[in-house]
Design an enzyme around this catalytic site. Structure first.
Site, PDB file in Angstrom:
ATOM      1  N   TYR A   1      -3.317  89.590 -37.405  1.00 36.18           N
ATOM      2  CA  TYR A   1      -3.656  90.478 -38.525  1.00 36.18           C
ATOM      3  C   TYR A   1      -3.697  89.651 -39.802  1.00 36.18           C
ATOM      4  O   TYR A   1      -2.851  88.785 -40.001  1.00 36.18           O
ATOM      5  CB  TYR A   1      -2.607  91.594 -38.677  1.00 36.18           C
ATOM      6  CG  TYR A   1      -3.221  92.955 -38.502  1.00 36.18           C
ATOM      7  CD1 TYR A   1      -4.207  93.398 -39.391  1.00 36.18           C
ATOM      8  CD2 TYR A   1      -2.853  93.784 -37.453  1.00 36.18           C
ATOM      9  CE1 TYR A   1      -4.813  94.629 -39.222  1.00 36.18           C
ATOM     10  CE2 TYR A   1      -3.457  95.027 -37.283  1.00 36.18           C
ATOM     11  CZ  TYR A   1      -4.438  95.435 -38.172  1.00 36.18           C
ATOM     12  OH  TYR A   1      -5.025  96.642 -38.006  1.00 36.18           O
TER      13      TYR A   1
ATOM     14  N   GLU B   1      -4.900  91.028 -43.215  1.00 38.95           N
ATOM     15  CA  GLU B   1      -5.406  91.808 -44.364  1.00 38.95           C
ATOM     16  C   GLU B   1      -5.168  91.042 -45.666  1.00 38.95           C
ATOM     17  O   GLU B   1      -4.128  90.416 -45.843  1.00 38.95           O
ATOM     18  CB  GLU B   1      -4.657  93.141 -44.399  1.00 38.95           C
ATOM     19  CG  GLU B   1      -5.323  94.183 -45.248  1.00 38.95           C
ATOM     20  CD  GLU B   1      -4.559  95.489 -45.165  1.00 38.95           C
ATOM     21  OE1 GLU B   1      -4.089  95.954 -46.192  1.00 38.95           O
ATOM     22  OE2 GLU B   1      -4.425  96.036 -44.046  1.00 38.95           O
TER      23      GLU B   1
ATOM     24  N   ASP C   1     -30.403  93.469 -49.160  1.00 41.26           N
ATOM     25  CA  ASP C   1     -29.892  93.450 -47.795  1.00 41.26           C
ATOM     26  C   ASP C   1     -30.831  92.550 -46.985  1.00 41.26           C
ATOM     27  O   ASP C   1     -31.924  92.955 -46.599  1.00 41.26           O
ATOM     28  CB  ASP C   1     -29.888  94.885 -47.242  1.00 41.26           C
ATOM     29  CG  ASP C   1     -29.452  94.953 -45.786  1.00 41.26           C
ATOM     30  OD1 ASP C   1     -29.311  93.891 -45.156  1.00 41.26           O
ATOM     31  OD2 ASP C   1     -29.272  96.076 -45.281  1.00 41.26           O
TER      32      ASP C   1
ATOM     33  N   THR D   1     -26.383  90.580 -42.054  1.00 38.01           N
ATOM     34  CA  THR D   1     -25.706  90.456 -40.773  1.00 38.01           C
ATOM     35  C   THR D   1     -25.715  88.966 -40.445  1.00 38.01           C
ATOM     36  O   THR D   1     -26.477  88.197 -41.031  1.00 38.01           O
ATOM     37  CB  THR D   1     -26.454  91.202 -39.648  1.00 38.01           C
ATOM     38  OG1 THR D   1     -27.792  90.721 -39.605  1.00 38.01           O
ATOM     39  CG2 THR D   1     -26.463  92.697 -39.868  1.00 38.01           C
TER      40      THR D   1
ATOM     41  N   LYS E   1     -28.648  88.248 -36.473  1.00 40.24           N
ATOM     42  CA  LYS E   1     -30.088  88.426 -36.220  1.00 40.24           C
ATOM     43  C   LYS E   1     -30.763  87.049 -36.359  1.00 40.24           C
ATOM     44  O   LYS E   1     -30.422  86.155 -35.588  1.00 40.24           O
ATOM     45  CB  LYS E   1     -30.656  89.466 -37.181  1.00 40.24           C
ATOM     46  CG  LYS E   1     -29.943  90.827 -37.099  1.00 40.24           C
ATOM     47  CD  LYS E   1     -30.684  91.854 -37.938  1.00 40.24           C
ATOM     48  CE  LYS E   1     -29.831  93.008 -38.391  1.00 40.24           C
ATOM     49  NZ  LYS E   1     -29.615  94.071 -37.445  1.00 40.24           N
TER      50      LYS E   1
ATOM     51  N   ARG F   1     -21.992  88.669 -33.865  1.00 44.93           N
ATOM     52  CA  ARG F   1     -22.211  89.971 -34.500  1.00 44.93           C
ATOM     53  C   ARG F   1     -21.255  90.059 -35.693  1.00 44.93           C
ATOM     54  O   ARG F   1     -20.055  89.857 -35.542  1.00 44.93           O
ATOM     55  CB  ARG F   1     -21.884  91.116 -33.543  1.00 44.93           C
ATOM     56  CG  ARG F   1     -22.629  91.073 -32.237  1.00 44.93           C
ATOM     57  CD  ARG F   1     -22.647  92.432 -31.595  1.00 44.93           C
ATOM     58  NE  ARG F   1     -23.510  93.288 -32.366  1.00 44.93           N
ATOM     59  CZ  ARG F   1     -24.839  93.284 -32.286  1.00 44.93           C
ATOM     60  NH1 ARG F   1     -25.442  92.483 -31.448  1.00 44.93           N
ATOM     61  NH2 ARG F   1     -25.550  94.091 -33.029  1.00 44.93           N
TER      62      ARG F   1
HETATM   63  N1  PLP Z   1     -29.211  96.318 -42.701  1.00 47.87           N
HETATM   64  C1  PLP Z   1     -30.390  96.123 -42.104  1.00 47.87           C
HETATM   65  C2  PLP Z   1     -31.599  95.824 -42.948  1.00 47.87           C
HETATM   66  C3  PLP Z   1     -30.505  96.203 -40.705  1.00 47.87           C
HETATM   67  O1  PLP Z   1     -31.675  96.026 -40.115  1.00 47.87           O
HETATM   68  C4  PLP Z   1     -29.338  96.501 -39.953  1.00 47.87           C
HETATM   69  C5  PLP Z   1     -29.352  96.609 -38.481  1.00 47.87           C
HETATM   70  O2  PLP Z   1     -30.268  96.779 -37.802  1.00 47.87           O
HETATM   71  C6  PLP Z   1     -28.135  96.715 -40.633  1.00 47.87           C
HETATM   72  C7  PLP Z   1     -28.105  96.615 -41.995  1.00 47.87           C
HETATM   73  C8  PLP Z   1     -26.888  97.102 -39.888  1.00 47.87           C
HETATM   74  O3  PLP Z   1     -26.325  96.050 -39.206  1.00 47.87           O
HETATM   75  P1  PLP Z   1     -25.135  96.292 -38.160  1.00 47.87           P
HETATM   76  O4  PLP Z   1     -25.741  96.897 -36.958  1.00 47.87           O
HETATM   77  O5  PLP Z   1     -24.568  94.935 -37.938  1.00 47.87           O
HETATM   78  O6  PLP Z   1     -24.143  97.190 -38.822  1.00 47.87           O
END
Ligand code: PLP
Length: 483
Positions: free
Chosen positions: A66, A68, A243, A272, A275, A281
């Protein structure tokens, strides 16, 4: 090579044998997953294959700890190794992306976006309210002041890309918590070109005056000009949040630079790590110094305790992405994506926006006379894994859809190049041109069920398997050495 001569293979197969001593069905499922992944032609734009080093960094006793808090400021004792792991991961993230601050704890992309939204709200709404009440902490506010602050926090606006233009649910849409937190409006794309219409977006921002503008997508096949997005955000007093979950690998690999690199332009960037970035992940937040202390409060604000083993795997993946070979990989992803779009177009397919500049191709399957759902299933029957996706102003809605999203990061990791993309385009076209809607009970055309001759599906599946066999996945892992 025999397994005993191959330490990497021995490490994985021995780990499976240990799992099998407790629950053999789980060991079998893990083995089967590798077999399935080896055989299938994966065109899911959001998936990839992490390296053996990334996988090994994830499966170990760091998971037991842990931690935190943040590096050097933990709420638990005995975190020195987690501190090492987290600070190395953050250092790689800062160096790789040229960001002033990195937070590597988010468990996923959704979590990274939640951290970002709450950091912006804390910085823009909570901090001024605390200053006004001459309070240091929310616990110091009176009940009345706290209630007023809660109302203000819940009364903010966000502007994000519409779902059918390629935006993501977490950018303020009702089924996601972001849509419950913010009053939301969406910007779309120009119906004639399918491209983001910055003039229309600027007009909408002037009228709506959002606190946050979100840029980024999961199904937009072109580039976004983040310098223009920042200019619009500045004009209306909004914070620009990008994002880059889908295209982080292209930013890391220096394919997206200048106005197309979000990091120098946005106050906060989320991603993320699994990808196009090809890591475990997980999620990651990069930000300017002004938001750093709020971002670091992600746990326990909206996150559970950090996954130390996944932070270790992020550190390994980020280190891999800093090696020169990654830039070649990122360029190849885009070359492959363009070759795939060209191959499909030459065979008569309709590509949304007429092509691609990134890792994904959005195929409009309306011309084949099927829905996205039928196309997805027909391709799956034929050993080609894709996913259906809305296209702008989709006549079939978000469930059946009229599009198929194709992405090249995974196949590029397996070593496929431009020549093979033409073969992949041929497989897709062969299947879709021979697929039709099944009849419904009343004689109409189903939107869900499809018809495809088994012989066509088997022939394409055999060609797909041959292509995959020529580009083996994790060749160093010899499953036959595991019980
Ligand atoms: N943001 C975008 C643009 C995505 O395409 C995705 C997932 O497909 C996410 C966020 C969410 O990612 P996660 O599945 O890791 O929570």
């Amino acid at each position: 090579m025999t397994d005993s001569a191959n330490p990497e293979s021995t490490a994985f197969t021995s780990a499976l044998d240990v799992v099998a001593t407790v629950e053999p069905r789980i060991a079998d499922a893990i083995r089967q997953e590798l077999t399935d992944q080896r055989e299938s032609l994966k065109l899911i734009a959001s998936e990839n294959y992490a390296s053996p080093a990334v996988l090994a960094a994830m499966g170990n006793w760091l998971s037991d700890k842990y931690a935190e808090g943040t590096v050097g400021r933990r709420f638990y004792a005995g975190c020195r190794n987690v501190d090492t792991v987290e600070s190395i991961a953050a250092e790689h993230a800062r160096e790789l992306f040229g960001a002033p601050h990195a937070y590597v704890q988010p468990h996923s992309g959704i979590d990274a976006n939640l951290v970002a939204f709450w950091a912006i709200l804390a910085h823009r709404v909570e901090a001024p309210a605390l200053a006004k009440a001459q309070a240091k902490h929310v616990n110091d506010l009176s009940e009345a002041d706290w209630e007023q602050l809660r109302q203000e926090l819940g009364n903010q606006r966000a502007l994000g890309m519409s779902l059918d233009a390629g935006g993501h649910l977490t950018h303020g849409f009702r089924p996601n918590i972001s849509g419950k937190m913010f009053e939301q409006r969406s910007y779309g794309v120009d119906p004639a070109t399918g491209l983001v219409d910055y003039a229309a977006l600027r007009e909408l921002a002037r009228e709506f005056r959002p606190l946050v503008i979100v840029a980024g997508y999961s199904a937009y096949p072109r580039l976004i000009n983040f310098a223009t997005m920042r200019d619009i955000a500045d004009e209306v007093g909004a914070t620009l949040m990008v994002d880059m979950a889908h295209f982080a690998g292209l930013v890391a690999g220096k394919v997206l630079t200048g106005d197309y690199d979000p990091v120098p332009h946005a106050q906060i960037v989320t991603t993320t790590t699994h990808k196009s970035l090809r890591g475990p992940r997980g999620g990651l937040v990069l930000c300017q110094e002004e938001l750093a202390s709020e971002v670091d409060r992600g746990c326990p604000m909206v996150l559970g305790g950090p996954l130390s083993h996944v932070m270790a795997a992020k550190a390994v993946a980020l280190a891999e992405a800093r090696q020169p070979g990654f830039q070649q990989y990122a360029r190849q992803i885009v070359d492959n994506s363009r070759a795939l779009a060209d191959g499909l177009q030459r065979r008569g397919a309709t590509i949304v926006t007429g092509g691609t500049d990134n890792h994904l191709v959005l195929l409009d399957v309306g011309g084949y006379g099927v829905t996205g759902r039928q196309a997805e299933n027909a391709l799956l029957d034929s050993g080609v894994v894709t996913n259906r996706n809305s296209i702008p102003k989709d006549p079939n809605g978000a469930w059946y859809t009229s599009g198929i999203r194709l992405g090249t990061p995974a196949l590029t990791s397996r070593g496929l190049g431009v020549a093979e993309m033409d073969e992949v385009a041929d497989l897709i076209h062969t299947v879709l041109s021979q697929t039709s809607p099944a009849a419904t009970a009343d004689g109409g055309a189903s939107k869900a069920k499809h018809r495809l001759d088994d012989a066509v599906a088997s022939k394409v599946a055999a060609r797909a398997a041959e292509l995959m066999a020529a580009h083996p996945l994790y060749p160093q892992v010899d499953l036959s050495a595991s019980a």
